[in-house]
Design an enzyme around this catalytic site. Structure first.
Site, short mmCIF file in Angstrom:
data_model
loop_
_atom_site.label_atom_id
_atom_site.label_comp_id
_atom_site.label_asym_id
_atom_site.label_seq_id
_atom_site.Cartn_x
_atom_site.Cartn_y
_atom_site.Cartn_z
N ASP A 107 1.03 -1.21 0.12
CA ASP A 107 -0.16 0.05 0.00
C ASP A 107 0.77 1.24 -0.02
O ASP A 107 1.69 1.42 0.89
CB ASP A 107 -0.77 0.14 1.23
CG ASP A 107 -2.16 -1.01 1.12
OD1 ASP A 107 -2.63 -1.25 -0.04
OD2 ASP A 107 -2.47 -1.18 2.10
N HIS A 266 0.02 -7.78 -1.34
CA HIS A 266 -1.25 -8.45 -1.47
C HIS A 266 -1.89 -8.26 -2.95
O HIS A 266 -1.44 -7.20 -3.76
CB HIS A 266 -2.09 -7.82 -0.38
CG HIS A 266 -2.40 -6.46 -0.24
ND1 HIS A 266 -1.65 -5.40 0.36
CD2 HIS A 266 -3.52 -5.89 -0.61
CE1 HIS A 266 -1.93 -4.47 0.31
NE2 HIS A 266 -3.18 -4.33 -0.44
N ARG A 281 -10.98 0.19 4.89
CA ARG A 281 -9.50 0.15 5.27
C ARG A 281 -8.74 1.51 5.88
O ARG A 281 -9.31 2.34 5.49
CB ARG A 281 -8.57 -0.03 4.03
CG ARG A 281 -6.99 -0.46 4.20
CD ARG A 281 -6.20 -0.38 3.00
NE ARG A 281 -5.87 0.97 2.76
CZ ARG A 281 -5.41 1.33 1.58
NH1 ARG A 281 -5.25 0.31 0.61
NH2 ARG A 281 -5.04 2.56 1.18
#
Length: 346
Positions: A107, A266, A281
């Protein structure tokens, strides 16, 4: 897959391994801001060991509870370019709006101090499909032959959010072909174009493990041109994506996953057609990565960066937001008073 359970040294946290090299299911914990310190410490220790933790049956969490729990693990931060879903820190991923994050990524690595961890909860899911896969980037580094370890440790990669989102985030075909919608996605995600140079091998600040730092935002290797740059990224990325280094999670509504964003990549599997998939999130403020040689990551662009997460510490941003809210409230109160006076005189 083993079904044995283990307990941590500091509390009676009960874990079941979810795969051989990454992931564990945490049992009998109700997440929220009221968790005792020893349970939080046990969760953190388990996170550093297993890289991603899964919690079933957390339907009680709303956005406020999500944030309250996140604050026990660190400082929540918003996305550097995308507005939050709740006016605070929640980043929403809604498949019905077209974005499918089916690429391998860590991220927000397009900024220097990208998030240290992410906490995701499932709100709405397709009847089948929509799993997420995580990969252990420390195990990927360990898999490298010694000559490739030496090479990787010498390289630095440029990460950016300024690339083809329609291709990389898999907009539904009917949306990707719509220039207006594609431009809108670009305006949001690349409202500011960031370029950051990171070491290809990052040393984890807590565990000391060496991790491959790549993923979709890594677009080129510094000092290496064109096809050779892409080939090097692909070479090391293959080790990340090895099935032996991964765990696949089949979501249920109410599930929460927490992952160490400094030690994982991911991939959200896009296999559910037009069915809805809604997850939310919150990310936690990170630290500046350091390579094996001790050299830190550095921002390359823009020359005059905005004051956003990943560039400014979360505490400073939160203080600034609170001050701005006070000023706005005072201005609103003043405007209201002026209206009242005018009405009285009328």
């Amino acid at each position: 897959m083993s079904t044995a359970t283990t307990t941590t040294a500091t509390t009676d946290l009960r874990l079941t391994p979810a795969a051989g090299r990454i992931g564990a299911i945490v049992h009998d914990v109700r997440l929220g801001g009221e968790l005792p310190a020893e349970t939080v410490a046990a969760i953190e220790a388990a996170l550093y060991e297993h890289k991603v933790l899964f919690f079933r049956d957390q339907q009680h969490l709303d956005d406020a509870g999500h944030e309250a729990f996140a604050r026990l693990l660190g400082h929540p931060v918003g996305h550097p370019t995308v507005p939050s879903a709740d006016g605070r820190y929640v980043f929403e991923l809604d498949a019905t709006k077209g974005v499918r994050a089916n690429n391998w990524h860590t991220d927000v690595t397009f900024v220097p101090s990208y998030p240290k961890a992410s906490i995701l909860r499932a709100l709405e899911l397709p009847p089948a499909g929509g799993s997420t896969v995580w990969a252990n980037t420390a195990a990927a580094y360990q898999d490298l032959p010694e000559p490739l370890k030496v090479l990787a440790e010498s390289l630095r990669a440029v990460h950016t959010n300024d690339y083809d989102y329609a291709a990389s985030l898999a907009l539904r075909p009917e949306l990707a072909d719509n220039a207006e919608i594609a431009n809108l996605f670009r305006q949001v995600f690349v409202s500011t174009a960031f370029k950051t140079e990171h070491p290809v091998v990052r040393v984890h600040p807590v565990t000391g493990e060496k991790n491959l730092l790549l993923g979709a935002f890594a677009q080129r290797i510094q000092g290496v041109a064109g096809a050779d740059s892409k080939a090097l990224i692909a070479l090391f990325q293959r080790y990340v994506e090895r099935l032996e280094n991964t765990v696949r999670w089949d979501w249920q509504v109410g599930d929460v996953a927490i992952w160490d964003n400094r030690a994982t990549q991911h991939y959200a599997v896009n296999d559910y057609g037009d069915e809805p998939r809604l997850v939310r999130r919150i990310t936690l403020d990170g630290d500046l990565p350091v390579g094996v040689d001790g050299a830190p990551s550095r921002l390359l662009e823009p020359a005059e960066p905005p004051r956003v997460a990943g560039l400014v510490p979360a505490e400073e941003l939160e203080t600034e937001a609170a001050e701005a809210a006070k000023v706005a409230a005072a201005q609103a109160a003043g405007a209201g008073a002026a209206v009242t006076v005018t009405a009285d005189r009328g």
